[in-house]
Enzyme design. Structure first.
Site, short mmCIF file in Angstrom:
data_model
loop_
_atom_site.label_atom_id
_atom_site.label_comp_id
_atom_site.label_asym_id
_atom_site.label_seq_id
_atom_site.Cartn_x
_atom_site.Cartn_y
_atom_site.Cartn_z
N HIS A 158 -17.41 0.89 2.02
CA HIS A 158 -17.20 -0.15 1.63
C HIS A 158 -19.01 0.05 0.36
O HIS A 158 -19.80 0.57 1.44
CB HIS A 158 -17.77 -1.28 1.94
CG HIS A 158 -17.62 -2.44 0.11
ND1 HIS A 158 -16.94 -3.12 -0.15
CD2 HIS A 158 -19.13 -3.32 0.14
CE1 HIS A 158 -17.48 -3.31 -0.85
NE2 HIS A 158 -19.06 -4.23 -1.05
N ASP A 215 -14.24 -7.21 4.22
CA ASP A 215 -15.58 -6.40 3.96
C ASP A 215 -16.17 -7.06 5.20
O ASP A 215 -17.44 -7.36 5.23
CB ASP A 215 -16.46 -7.06 3.21
CG ASP A 215 -15.65 -5.13 1.95
OD1 ASP A 215 -14.97 -4.57 2.62
OD2 ASP A 215 -15.90 -6.34 0.42
#
Ligand code: GAR
Length: 203
Positions: free
Chosen positions: A110, A151
């Site tokens: 990410h 996430d």
């Protein structure tokens, strides 16, 4: 030998960093068995073909219902007998059944320091746009295991990157890739492949 399947959607520079890492011996004990893209135009597929890695395109658009795409994705991954699924710029929401079946065997990169600038709507260049809008001075990248949230899985590694005066989203994205993403994801794979990650494969 750790068998990995890499899921991509775009340019594939993170895939390239993994290919180069294996080639150069920075990632050992690892074989890239398949690259799967949801986007037939993804340059990542070309990178796979150039390196004699099986390249598969599976797009949700080609299936009448999402569940058929989900089944095909799981079947394809299973058929390559992968130990680890690597999300390298993969922009599809994974089927919960896949996450459950491959618990702590899926990692993602990410482009920010989780828990900042992450979650629904935070992907790709948008992340860097938001970082610049907010005026933060330090950003970075996070490599983490994937769970059912967006996430939210256990963090494996993070690396900070400076935001500089005059940055555009594109310039910042490139710096975050060069100074963080292309380093921490290959390192995480090497650690997993060589038994140095305690979370990998746990239920
Ligand atoms: C990378 O910056 C990656 O961190 C990001 O997409 C880009 C893909 O580039 N991933 C996400 O935003 C996932 N939430 P690449 O195709 O050149 O590797």
């Amino acid at each position: 030998m750790l068998r990995i399947g890499v899921l991509v959607s775009g340019g594939g520079t993170n895939l390239q960093a993994i290919i180069d890492g294996v080639e150069a011996g920075r990632i050992t004990n690892t074989e890239i068995c398949v690259v799967i893209s949801n986007n037939k135009n993804a340059y990542a597929l070309e990178r796979a073909k150039k390196n004699d890695i099986p390249a598969v395109c599976l797009s949700p658009k080609d299936f009448e219902e999402r569940k058929f795409y989900n089944e095909a994705l799981i079947q394809t991954i299973d058929s390559y007998q992968v130990d680890l699924i690597v999300l390298a710029g993969c922009m599809v929401i994974l089927p919960p059944e896949l996450i459950q079946k491959y618990r702590n065997r899926i990692i993602n990169i990410h482009p920010a320091l989780i828990p900042s600038f992450c979650g629904t709507g935070y992907y790709g260049l948008r992340v860097h746009e938001k970082v610049l809008e907010r005026g933060v001075k330090v950003t970075g990248a996070t490599c983490h295991f994937v769970d059912e949230g967006t996430d939210t899985g256990p963090i494996i590694a993070q690396k900070a990157v400076e935001v500089l005066e005059g940055d555009t989203p594109e310039i910042l994205q490139r710096r975050v890739m060069e100074q963080a993403e292309w380093i921490i994801m290959p390192q995480a794979i090497d650690d997993i492949a060589n038994g140095r990650n305690k979370i990998f494969g746990t239920k």
